[in-house]
Write a protein that holds these residues in place. Structure first.
Motif, mmCIF file in Angstrom:
data_model
loop_
_atom_site.group_PDB
_atom_site.id
_atom_site.type_symbol
_atom_site.label_atom_id
_atom_site.label_comp_id
_atom_site.label_asym_id
_atom_site.label_seq_id
_atom_site.Cartn_x
_atom_site.Cartn_y
_atom_site.Cartn_z
ATOM 1 N N CYS A 108 0.845 -1.198 0.000
ATOM 2 C CA CYS A 108 0.000 0.000 0.000
ATOM 3 C C CYS A 108 0.878 1.245 0.000
ATOM 4 C CB CYS A 108 -0.913 -0.021 1.224
ATOM 5 S SG CYS A 108 -1.932 1.452 1.395
ATOM 6 N N CYS A 144 0.248 3.601 3.449
ATOM 7 C CA CYS A 144 0.764 3.217 4.768
ATOM 8 C C CYS A 144 2.129 2.542 4.687
ATOM 9 C CB CYS A 144 -0.239 2.314 5.476
ATOM 10 S SG CYS A 144 -0.471 0.708 4.707
ATOM 11 N N SER A 161 0.106 -1.321 8.238
ATOM 12 C CA SER A 161 -1.327 -1.109 8.044
ATOM 13 C C SER A 161 -2.072 -0.646 9.288
ATOM 14 C CB SER A 161 -1.957 -2.383 7.523
ATOM 15 O OG SER A 161 -1.705 -3.438 8.423
ATOM 16 N N THR A 162 -1.537 -0.865 10.469
ATOM 17 C CA THR A 162 -2.214 -0.418 11.685
ATOM 18 C C THR A 162 -1.251 0.402 12.546
ATOM 19 O OG1 THR A 162 -1.646 -2.445 12.851
ATOM 20 C CG2 THR A 162 -3.797 -2.382 11.778
ATOM 21 N N CYS A 181 -5.373 1.404 8.288
ATOM 22 C CA CYS A 181 -5.244 2.245 7.097
ATOM 23 C C CYS A 181 -6.567 2.217 6.325
ATOM 24 C CB CYS A 181 -4.111 1.720 6.213
ATOM 25 S SG CYS A 181 -3.967 2.552 4.625
ATOM 26 N N CYS A 221 -6.077 0.455 2.414
ATOM 27 C CA CYS A 221 -5.926 -0.993 2.259
ATOM 28 C C CYS A 221 -6.764 -1.774 3.261
ATOM 29 C CB CYS A 221 -4.473 -1.395 2.380
ATOM 30 S SG CYS A 221 -3.745 -1.115 4.009
ATOM 31 N N THR A 257 -4.768 -4.373 5.588
ATOM 32 C CA THR A 257 -4.044 -5.533 5.072
ATOM 33 C C THR A 257 -2.584 -5.215 4.774
ATOM 34 O OG1 THR A 257 -4.661 -5.053 2.793
ATOM 35 C CG2 THR A 257 -6.120 -6.497 4.038
ATOM 36 N N GLY A 258 -2.277 -3.969 4.431
ATOM 37 C CA GLY A 258 -0.912 -3.594 4.086
ATOM 38 C C GLY A 258 -0.599 -3.757 2.616
#
Length: 60
Positions: A11, A14, A18-19, A40, A43, A46-47
């Protein structure tokens, strides 16, 4: 032979992280901090992003 890595695009917003845990500034009774886990929005935590379609590559 070297093992190939999966070609999953990361992504761009991010950068694969992702978090994020954000502290609220308050503490629990045991002294630990209250945190919020934020994912995020692009996405959805998920990343990775979905690969672009053929039309996006063609520029149409």
């Amino acid at each position: 032979m070297p093992q190939r890595a999966l070609n999953t695009p990361i992504c761009r917003d991010c950068d694969g992280f992702s978090t994020a845990a954000i502290t609220t500034g308050t503490r629990n009774t045991d002294g630990t901090r209250n945190t919020l886990t934020i994912a995020c929005p692009i996405c959805k935590g998920t990343g990775h992003t979905a690969p672009a379609t053929g039309l996006a590559h063609a520029g149409r």
